[in-house]
Design a protein around this motif. Structure first.
Motif, PDB file in Angstrom:
ATOM      1  N   LEU A 165      26.779 -27.193 -35.437  1.00  0.00           N
ATOM      2  CA  LEU A 165      25.874 -25.909 -36.331  1.00  0.00           C
ATOM      3  C   LEU A 165      25.830 -24.746 -35.586  1.00  0.00           C
ATOM      4  O   LEU A 165      25.683 -23.711 -36.022  1.00  0.00           O
ATOM      5  CB  LEU A 165      24.672 -26.760 -36.851  1.00  0.00           C
ATOM      6  N   VAL A 166      25.519 -24.860 -34.055  1.00  0.00           N
ATOM      7  CA  VAL A 166      25.225 -23.831 -32.999  1.00  0.00           C
ATOM      8  C   VAL A 166      26.457 -22.995 -33.285  1.00  0.00           C
ATOM      9  O   VAL A 166      26.465 -21.677 -33.305  1.00  0.00           O
ATOM     10  CB  VAL A 166      24.891 -24.241 -31.833  1.00  0.00           C
ATOM     11  N   PHE A 167      27.799 -23.650 -32.893  1.00  0.00           N
ATOM     12  CA  PHE A 167      28.915 -22.914 -32.740  1.00  0.00           C
ATOM     13  C   PHE A 167      29.447 -22.372 -34.236  1.00  0.00           C
ATOM     14  O   PHE A 167      30.192 -21.177 -34.393  1.00  0.00           O
ATOM     15  CB  PHE A 167      29.869 -23.774 -32.140  1.00  0.00           C
ATOM     16  N   ARG A 172      25.611 -15.393 -36.838  1.00  0.00           N
ATOM     17  CA  ARG A 172      24.303 -15.704 -37.340  1.00  0.00           C
ATOM     18  C   ARG A 172      23.451 -16.173 -36.126  1.00  0.00           C
ATOM     19  O   ARG A 172      23.262 -17.595 -35.869  1.00  0.00           O
ATOM     20  CB  ARG A 172      24.537 -16.483 -38.522  1.00  0.00           C
ATOM     21  N   TYR A 173      22.891 -15.429 -35.195  1.00  0.00           N
ATOM     22  CA  TYR A 173      22.087 -15.724 -33.977  1.00  0.00           C
ATOM     23  C   TYR A 173      21.042 -16.502 -34.386  1.00  0.00           C
ATOM     24  O   TYR A 173      20.712 -17.387 -33.682  1.00  0.00           O
ATOM     25  CB  TYR A 173      21.745 -14.640 -33.083  1.00  0.00           C
ATOM     26  N   LEU A 174      20.221 -16.148 -35.212  1.00  0.00           N
ATOM     27  CA  LEU A 174      18.828 -16.878 -35.513  1.00  0.00           C
ATOM     28  C   LEU A 174      19.062 -18.260 -35.952  1.00  0.00           C
ATOM     29  O   LEU A 174      18.443 -19.130 -35.493  1.00  0.00           O
ATOM     30  CB  LEU A 174      17.822 -16.127 -36.421  1.00  0.00           C
ATOM     31  N   SER A 175      19.815 -18.430 -36.820  1.00  0.00           N
ATOM     32  CA  SER A 175      20.246 -20.020 -37.334  1.00  0.00           C
ATOM     33  C   SER A 175      20.844 -20.715 -36.323  1.00  0.00           C
ATOM     34  O   SER A 175      20.403 -21.900 -36.200  1.00  0.00           O
ATOM     35  CB  SER A 175      21.004 -19.723 -38.568  1.00  0.00           C
ATOM     36  N   ALA A 176      21.730 -20.067 -35.476  1.00  0.00           N
ATOM     37  CA  ALA A 176      22.124 -20.822 -34.309  1.00  0.00           C
ATOM     38  C   ALA A 176      21.065 -21.151 -33.155  1.00  0.00           C
ATOM     39  O   ALA A 176      21.174 -22.077 -32.860  1.00  0.00           O
ATOM     40  CB  ALA A 176      23.235 -19.820 -33.533  1.00  0.00           C
ATOM     41  N   VAL A 225      20.490 -31.224 -22.018  1.00  0.00           N
ATOM     42  CA  VAL A 225      21.851 -30.337 -21.633  1.00  0.00           C
ATOM     43  C   VAL A 225      21.773 -29.408 -23.069  1.00  0.00           C
ATOM     44  O   VAL A 225      22.470 -28.448 -22.950  1.00  0.00           O
ATOM     45  CB  VAL A 225      23.104 -31.057 -21.339  1.00  0.00           C
ATOM     46  N   GLY A 226      21.110 -29.702 -24.194  1.00  0.00           N
ATOM     47  CA  GLY A 226      21.233 -28.961 -25.466  1.00  0.00           C
ATOM     48  C   GLY A 226      20.712 -27.500 -25.088  1.00  0.00           C
ATOM     49  O   GLY A 226      20.685 -26.652 -25.780  1.00  0.00           O
ATOM     50  N   VAL A 227      19.842 -27.348 -24.211  1.00  0.00           N
ATOM     51  CA  VAL A 227      19.214 -26.147 -23.711  1.00  0.00           C
ATOM     52  C   VAL A 227      20.195 -25.025 -23.332  1.00  0.00           C
ATOM     53  O   VAL A 227      19.831 -23.868 -23.587  1.00  0.00           O
ATOM     54  CB  VAL A 227      18.098 -26.389 -22.643  1.00  0.00           C
ATOM     55  N   PHE A 228      21.377 -25.598 -22.760  1.00  0.00           N
ATOM     56  CA  PHE A 228      22.265 -24.431 -22.597  1.00  0.00           C
ATOM     57  C   PHE A 228      22.816 -23.874 -23.537  1.00  0.00           C
ATOM     58  O   PHE A 228      23.706 -22.744 -23.365  1.00  0.00           O
ATOM     59  CB  PHE A 228      23.124 -25.196 -21.721  1.00  0.00           C
ATOM     60  N   ALA A 229      22.608 -24.321 -24.709  1.00  0.00           N
ATOM     61  CA  ALA A 229      23.229 -23.622 -25.905  1.00  0.00           C
ATOM     62  C   ALA A 229      22.636 -22.388 -26.035  1.00  0.00           C
ATOM     63  O   ALA A 229      23.079 -21.312 -26.728  1.00  0.00           O
ATOM     64  CB  ALA A 229      22.749 -24.415 -27.287  1.00  0.00           C
ATOM     65  N   SER A 230      21.388 -22.086 -25.566  1.00  0.00           N
ATOM     66  CA  SER A 230      21.021 -20.639 -25.470  1.00  0.00           C
ATOM     67  C   SER A 230      21.706 -19.471 -24.631  1.00  0.00           C
ATOM     68  O   SER A 230      21.674 -18.471 -24.891  1.00  0.00           O
ATOM     69  CB  SER A 230      19.534 -20.805 -24.848  1.00  0.00           C
ATOM     70  N   LEU A 231      22.574 -20.167 -23.510  1.00  0.00           N
ATOM     71  CA  LEU A 231      23.240 -19.416 -22.783  1.00  0.00           C
ATOM     72  C   LEU A 231      24.434 -19.175 -23.771  1.00  0.00           C
ATOM     73  O   LEU A 231      24.934 -17.961 -23.308  1.00  0.00           O
ATOM     74  CB  LEU A 231      23.520 -19.942 -21.381  1.00  0.00           C
ATOM     75  N   ALA A 232      24.871 -19.934 -24.456  1.00  0.00           N
ATOM     76  CA  ALA A 232      26.203 -19.618 -25.297  1.00  0.00           C
ATOM     77  C   ALA A 232      25.793 -18.554 -26.414  1.00  0.00           C
ATOM     78  O   ALA A 232      26.757 -17.798 -26.710  1.00  0.00           O
ATOM     79  CB  ALA A 232      26.510 -21.032 -26.071  1.00  0.00           C
ATOM     80  N   ILE A 233      24.632 -18.626 -26.914  1.00  0.00           N
ATOM     81  CA  ILE A 233      24.189 -17.665 -27.957  1.00  0.00           C
ATOM     82  C   ILE A 233      24.207 -16.278 -27.156  1.00  0.00           C
ATOM     83  O   ILE A 233      24.675 -15.374 -27.739  1.00  0.00           O
ATOM     84  CB  ILE A 233      22.691 -18.037 -28.513  1.00  0.00           C
ATOM     85  N   GLY A 234      23.602 -16.058 -25.966  1.00  0.00           N
ATOM     86  CA  GLY A 234      23.451 -14.804 -25.433  1.00  0.00           C
ATOM     87  C   GLY A 234      24.967 -14.346 -25.022  1.00  0.00           C
ATOM     88  O   GLY A 234      25.164 -13.123 -25.267  1.00  0.00           O
ATOM     89  N   LEU A 235      25.802 -15.297 -24.611  1.00  0.00           N
ATOM     90  CA  LEU A 235      27.046 -14.651 -24.153  1.00  0.00           C
ATOM     91  C   LEU A 235      27.831 -14.316 -25.409  1.00  0.00           C
ATOM     92  O   LEU A 235      28.674 -13.223 -25.454  1.00  0.00           O
ATOM     93  CB  LEU A 235      27.880 -16.002 -23.359  1.00  0.00           C
TER      94      LEU A 235
END
Length: 412
Positions: free
Chosen positions: A192-194, A201-205, A218-228
């Motif tokens: 769902l994040v990707f 849709r950054y907020l829903s991600a 390691v799920g916390v690293f999804a925040s870096l993927a959102i920013g990138l």
């Protein structure tokens, strides 16, 4: 075939939304409505995973009967629950420990994150089934939903979708996704994040990432993927990097998404501090499993060097090292395809656990959605390779489940 590309107008069937009269929404379907391309695609998306769900149940049950011929059918879910699964059952029933548990090694269950046990515990309160049976049902539904959500990430390729559905629900390690491990929810939230990032849709991600960070660390690293991804979107839309940071910080949805994304981890840390006085107990308790932080490449090299005692089959350490190395190779494929947010997430999700040793690396690799999706798109490129891969996946469900019942430590 590129995956994870940004398609702001995507929907489940890839069609552009058009206004529909109110009457059309309540009218009975016309004769032959299911013959339309969109309806056939929808049926394919919904029914194919169900076929593999059922075939997976059959293949794993056949392995159960072969490995444990004297066990009753009522013991199937209990026997399928091995290794960390027993920790999750206890968590769903009684919650977190306040101190290490006598008789269960010198450790507490703080290493295991709360999101999926909480979900199973909530459903358990509504159903009259034993915890492990409820967990199996929840895992099946969650994995089925994860397969559906992966359709746009698979490039809407039917062959890739078939391989992915088979791997998740009827594949060699499908017991990870149909018993009681955190992998079903981890895969669903990663997908769902990707999928949301593909549509900007950054907020829903960010909301999905917050649940992801409460599922595994390691799920916390999804925040870096959102920013990138937001940074890359800005570069693509404006043609320049100039002014990117002020512009992104001026986007309230993006800022809120980055704030929300790690909240699952922070909430768990706050709970641990309140519950037993150590916000980092999930890290500190790793000492009980004799895990020490070191160079991940050193662990990888040592794993390859541990030869089997006899025979030609690779040792458990070599299997785990091969799994980690394969994950790194597929991460390289993501980078080669310029799928930088997914590559960054996968690289960190591999190296951080690998820095503590090879334990569970096979399970971790199979649950990294961008990697499995990338692999399935590669295997679906040629018809002969597709059919060969599908056959191997289905045969592997039986043979690997036999190894699971046999206690193969490479599968932990």
């Amino acid at each position: 075939m590129a995956i994870f590309e940004n398609r702001s107008a995507d929907n489940l069937l890839g069609a552009t939304a058009t206004p529909v009269p109110v009457e059309a929404t309540i009218a009975l379907p016309a004769t032959g409505a299911l013959d339309s391309p969109k309806s056939r695609t929808l049926l394919y998306l919904l029914l194919l995973p169900l076929v593999f769900l059922l075939s997976g149940l059959l293949l794993r049950y056949l392995a159960f009967r072969t490995a444990l011929p004297d066990a009753g059918i009522d013991q199937y879910f209990d026997e399928l629950c091995r290794w960390d699964c027993s920790w999750y059952v206890k968590m769903a029933e009684t919650g977190y420990d306040r101190y290490p548990v006598p008789g269960r090694i010198n450790a507490g269950n703080w290493a295991f994150f709360p999101a999926f046990p909480m979900l199973v515990g909530g459903v358990r309160a509504l159903l009259p089934f034993p915890t492990i049976v409820t967990a199996g049902l929840v895992s099946l539904v969650t994995t089925y939903a994860a397969v559906l959500a992966a359709w746009p990430l698979l490039g809407r390729d039917r062959h890739a979708y078939a391989l992915y559905a088979a791997f998740m629900l009827s594949g060699p390690v499908s017991f990870y996704f149909t018993s009681f491990f955190t992998e079903p929810l981890y895969v669903l939230m990663t997908t769902l994040v990707f999928a949301q990032l593909n549509r900007a849709r950054y907020l829903s991600a960010g909301v999905a990432a917050s649940i992801l960070s409460a599922t595994r660390i390691v799920g916390v690293f999804a925040s870096l993927a959102i920013g990138l991804q937001a940074l890359l979107d800005y570069r693509r839309n404006t043609g320049t990097w100039r002014g990117a940071i002020p512009a992104l910080l001026g986007n309230p949805q993006l800022v809120l998404a980055l704030f929300v994304a790690p909240l699952g981890l922070f909430a768990y840390m706050a709970f641990l501090h309140f519950w037993m006085g150590d916000a980092l107990a999930f890290s500190h308790v790793q000492r009980a499993w004799a895990r020490t932080i070191a160079n991940p490449l050193t662990y990888l090299w040592q794993g390859f060097g541990k030869l089997p005692d006899e025979g030609w089959a690779p040792s458990s350490s070599q299997v785990l090292a091969i799994a980690a190395a394969s994950g790194l190779v597929l991460t390289g494929v993501l980078a080669w395809r310029r799928q930088w947010p997914a590559a960054l997430f996968c690289l960190l999700a591999i190296l951080i656990p690998l820095a503590a040793g090879l334990a569970s690396m096979l399970r971790f690799m199979t649950a990294l959605t961008p990697l499995t999706i990338t692999l399935m798109t590669l295997l679906a490129r040629h018809r002969w390779l597709f059919w060969l891969s599908l056959l191997a996946i289905l045969l592997g469900a039986y043979t690997t489940t036999l190894a699971w019942f046999g206690g193969n430590v490479a599968l932990v």
